[in-house]
Scaffold this active site. Structure first.
Site, PDB file in Angstrom:
ATOM      1  N   GLY A  36       0.785  -1.238   0.000  1.00 39.09           N
ATOM      2  CA  GLY A  36       0.000   0.000   0.000  1.00 39.09           C
ATOM      3  C   GLY A  36       0.809   1.277   0.000  1.00 39.09           C
ATOM      4  O   GLY A  36       0.350   2.307  -0.490  1.00 39.09           O
ATOM      5  N   ASP A  80      -5.243   1.893  10.635  1.00 38.88           N
ATOM      6  CA  ASP A  80      -6.633   1.570  10.930  1.00 38.88           C
ATOM      7  C   ASP A  80      -6.720   1.195  12.407  1.00 38.88           C
ATOM      8  O   ASP A  80      -6.867   2.051  13.268  1.00 38.88           O
ATOM      9  CB  ASP A  80      -7.056   0.442   9.989  1.00 38.88           C
ATOM     10  CG  ASP A  80      -8.524   0.100  10.068  1.00 38.88           C
ATOM     11  OD1 ASP A  80      -9.284   0.903  10.616  1.00 38.88           O
ATOM     12  OD2 ASP A  80      -8.908  -0.980   9.584  1.00 38.88           O
ATOM     13  N   PHE A 100     -14.245   2.761   4.800  1.00 41.49           N
ATOM     14  CA  PHE A 100     -13.281   2.106   3.930  1.00 41.49           C
ATOM     15  C   PHE A 100     -12.959   2.993   2.729  1.00 41.49           C
ATOM     16  O   PHE A 100     -13.859   3.446   2.030  1.00 41.49           O
ATOM     17  CB  PHE A 100     -13.829   0.757   3.472  1.00 41.49           C
ATOM     18  CG  PHE A 100     -12.766  -0.142   2.923  1.00 41.49           C
ATOM     19  CD1 PHE A 100     -11.931  -0.840   3.783  1.00 41.49           C
ATOM     20  CD2 PHE A 100     -12.587  -0.275   1.558  1.00 41.49           C
ATOM     21  CE1 PHE A 100     -10.928  -1.655   3.287  1.00 41.49           C
ATOM     22  CE2 PHE A 100     -11.584  -1.093   1.054  1.00 41.49           C
ATOM     23  CZ  PHE A 100     -10.759  -1.784   1.923  1.00 41.49           C
TER      24      PHE A 100
HETATM   25  P1  IMP Z   1      -4.187  -1.997  10.942  1.00 40.21           P
HETATM   26  O1  IMP Z   1      -3.819  -0.577  11.283  1.00 40.21           O
HETATM   27  O2  IMP Z   1      -3.291  -3.019  11.558  1.00 40.21           O
HETATM   28  O3  IMP Z   1      -5.630  -2.276  11.215  1.00 40.21           O
HETATM   29  O4  IMP Z   1      -4.045  -2.267   9.398  1.00 40.21           O
HETATM   30  C1  IMP Z   1      -3.686  -1.326   8.513  1.00 40.21           C
HETATM   31  C2  IMP Z   1      -3.712  -1.947   7.126  1.00 40.21           C
HETATM   32  O5  IMP Z   1      -5.045  -2.378   6.783  1.00 40.21           O
HETATM   33  C3  IMP Z   1      -3.346  -0.885   6.128  1.00 40.21           C
HETATM   34  O6  IMP Z   1      -1.956  -0.850   5.908  1.00 40.21           O
HETATM   35  C4  IMP Z   1      -4.140  -1.291   4.918  1.00 40.21           C
HETATM   36  O7  IMP Z   1      -3.417  -2.236   4.155  1.00 40.21           O
HETATM   37  C5  IMP Z   1      -5.385  -1.957   5.471  1.00 40.21           C
HETATM   38  N1  IMP Z   1      -6.506  -0.986   5.554  1.00 40.21           N
HETATM   39  C6  IMP Z   1      -7.020  -0.417   6.650  1.00 40.21           C
HETATM   40  N2  IMP Z   1      -8.026   0.423   6.370  1.00 40.21           N
HETATM   41  C7  IMP Z   1      -8.144   0.401   5.015  1.00 40.21           C
HETATM   42  C8  IMP Z   1      -9.020   1.095   4.074  1.00 40.21           C
HETATM   43  O8  IMP Z   1      -9.889   1.915   4.407  1.00 40.21           O
HETATM   44  N3  IMP Z   1      -8.840   0.795   2.758  1.00 40.21           N
HETATM   45  C9  IMP Z   1      -7.894  -0.072   2.321  1.00 40.21           C
HETATM   46  N4  IMP Z   1      -7.057  -0.738   3.163  1.00 40.21           N
HETATM   47  C10 IMP Z   1      -7.186  -0.493   4.493  1.00 40.21           C
HETATM   48 MG    MG Z   2      -0.653  -1.242   4.379  1.00 36.46          MG
END
Ligand code: IMP
Ligand code: MG
Length: 183
Positions: free
Chosen positions: A48, A107, A156
């Site tokens: 990403g 996230d 999202f």
């Molecule tokens: P977290 O902070 O461990 O929950 O995960 C973060 C990862 O989840 C990010 O690096 C993205 O790859 C994916 N992610 C979280 N929210 C979104 C979104 O709104 N769209 C697309 N990918 C997301």
């Molecule tokens: Mg990511």
């Protein structure tokens, strides 16, 4: 929805390409000032963060080294569990180095919380985090983030590196998906 215009599948544009570039340039200027006189290694989290890395790095007027990590979070569907596996590790020995993790979105914070302590255990001089987007309402783990582009609501989003089922990463803007795409 197999063929056709990606932009037609976006309901709302949250940030245009121009807004993103302008914000990253501001962040790059701050980072340059903060790291003045110090070597900096920026670490992009695949896949990403590719777009953020490319544009942030090119906003610098100083030297910067780039490396990459790929991680996978185990979890059910789109929810991450905090159990992280390294798919591709750094090529760089970071002991004694100033490291900045670059991500496109935080996230729950589970991935970066795990990653920060993983990198911190390798004796770097410092570890900071830079992210384009953050969803404060979704956060489950406290993560100290030094550089944030924007805080966004808990919805999202896709584009500019962010995917839905591996699509939309190549969109120039960040936006929300039309409901018909999910169904
Ligand atoms: P977290 O902070 O461990 O929950 O995960 C973060 C990862 O989840 C990010 O690096 C993205 O790859 C994916 N992610 C979280 N929210 C979104 C979104 O709104 N769209 C697309 N990918 C997301
Ligand atoms: Mg990511």
């Amino acid at each position: 929805m197999d063929e056709g215009d990606i932009e037609g599948e976006i309901t709302e544009v949250l940030f245009t390409e121009e807004q993103i570039h302008a914000r990253l340039a501001e962040m790059a200027a701050r980072i340059e000032a903060d790291y003045e006189g110090r070597d900096l290694l920026i670490v992009g989290i695949l896949r990403g963060a590719v777009m953020v890395m490319a544009d942030l790095a090119r906003s610098f007027t100083r030297h910067v080294e780039m490396d990459w990590m790929a991680v996978s979070s185990y979890g059910s569907g789109t929810k991450s569990s905090g159990v992280v596996r390294i798919l591709k590790d750094l090529d760089t020995d970071i002991s004694g180095r100033h490291v900045m993790i670059v991500d496109e979105i935080i996230d729950t914070g589970l991935t970066l919380s795990w990653l920060t302590s993983n990198l911190a255990s390798r004796n770097p001089a410092s570890v900071e985090i830079c992210t384009l987007l953050r969803k404060p309402e979704a956060q489950q783990m406290p993560v100290e983030v030094k550089y944030v582009g924007w805080d966004i609501p808990n919805e999202f989003v896709v584009g500019y590196g962010l995917d839905y089922r591996e699509r939309y990463r190549n969109l120039r803007c960040v936006g929300t998906l039309a409901p018909h795409v999910y169904s």
